[in-house]
Design an enzyme around this catalytic site. Sequence first.
Site, mmCIF file in Angstrom:
data_model
loop_
_atom_site.group_PDB
_atom_site.id
_atom_site.type_symbol
_atom_site.label_atom_id
_atom_site.label_comp_id
_atom_site.label_asym_id
_atom_site.label_seq_id
_atom_site.Cartn_x
_atom_site.Cartn_y
_atom_site.Cartn_z
ATOM 1 N N GLU A 128 65.804 102.205 38.108
ATOM 2 C CA GLU A 128 64.516 103.192 37.677
ATOM 3 C C GLU A 128 64.812 104.023 36.423
ATOM 4 O OE1 GLU A 128 61.978 101.639 38.341
ATOM 5 O OE2 GLU A 128 60.971 102.262 40.270
ATOM 6 N N THR A 180 55.601 103.157 31.506
ATOM 7 C CA THR A 180 55.656 104.357 32.735
ATOM 8 C C THR A 180 56.165 105.533 32.089
ATOM 9 O OG1 THR A 180 56.413 102.801 34.645
ATOM 10 C CG2 THR A 180 57.052 105.095 34.877
HETATM 11 N N1 HSE Z 1 55.914 107.590 40.840
HETATM 12 C C1 HSE Z 1 56.141 106.985 39.436
HETATM 13 C C2 HSE Z 1 55.056 107.345 38.100
HETATM 14 C C3 HSE Z 1 55.962 105.284 39.694
HETATM 15 O O1 HSE Z 1 53.982 107.492 38.742
HETATM 16 O O2 HSE Z 1 55.466 107.870 37.188
HETATM 17 C C4 HSE Z 1 55.983 104.547 38.469
HETATM 18 O O3 HSE Z 1 57.203 104.049 38.378
#
Ligand code: HSE
Length: 306
Positions: A128, A180
Amino acid sequence: MDSIKVKCPGTVANLVCGFDILGLALNEPADIMELRLLDEPRVLIRNRDAFNLPTDPEKNVAGVVLLSVMEKLGGQTGFELTVEKHIKPGSGIGSSAASAAGAAVAANHLLGNRFSTEEVVQFAMNGEKLASGVKHADNIAPCILGGVSLIRSIHPLDIISIPAPDLYVTVVHPQIEVRTADARQILKQQVLLRDAIRQWGNIAGLVTGFMKSDYDLIGRSLEDVIIEPVRSILIPGFDEVKQKCREAGALGGGISGSGPSIFMLSKEEKTAQEVEAVMRAVYTRIGIDFNTYVTTINKNGVEKIS
Ligand code: HSE
């Protein structure tokens, strides 16, 4: 056992009000990964899909996870990974988490389950970090554990599985790209106290609603006064989809992860299908290609299938 095939579920992170701390696993879509042990310390990656993701392990989400496992092991163990992705990268339904969690769980199986769940989550979070620039576990935890997860803290790691009633999840993925990392960059770094109070009321309400199977409370708590007002600007049709889905009977919903997918929770399958029709109608009219899923909460997380 020197090879394993796993199914890695898509996930919905944030669950509207719980930015970076809540997530749930989906029965559909899911990736398939095959992992084999090598007796030399390297990572080989093969893609069996059309997404053209990097095969250099340093640049591949699953690759960096496997490299971190290798580093922990020392010695001569390596991995050969074959990936068949069905969760489109950049969709907001946990594509990178499925790769990262799948690689970590599969490697642990092949190594005789020598690592704890907490260590497996730690390995997966390295993926991640590569994908979004930050370690967060709100996709990783439900992907590994199934169901609904609360990530109370990542330093130290404290993950709680939340019992939840059976719910239908309708997802629409408008085919636009929202990275993201970009969707995190645009967020404000400070929040007003009155917004924070409203948000933590909603988070507590949502968790309580899940635990008591209180559908009205779940619906009332699916409200985000901090992240959604900023991020929804990146998703054409968002406000219309949300309003019309609620009118069609959805309990509520919002941006899935960092978007562009939008998810809605419903109590009944029929409502979930009506919600899907609403989503389709909006994006057909706007003229943006889309995929939809009507699915349920996955209870098992990453699963060995052979
Ligand atoms: N919590 C993360 C975000 C999830 O909203 O950026 C996306 O990977």
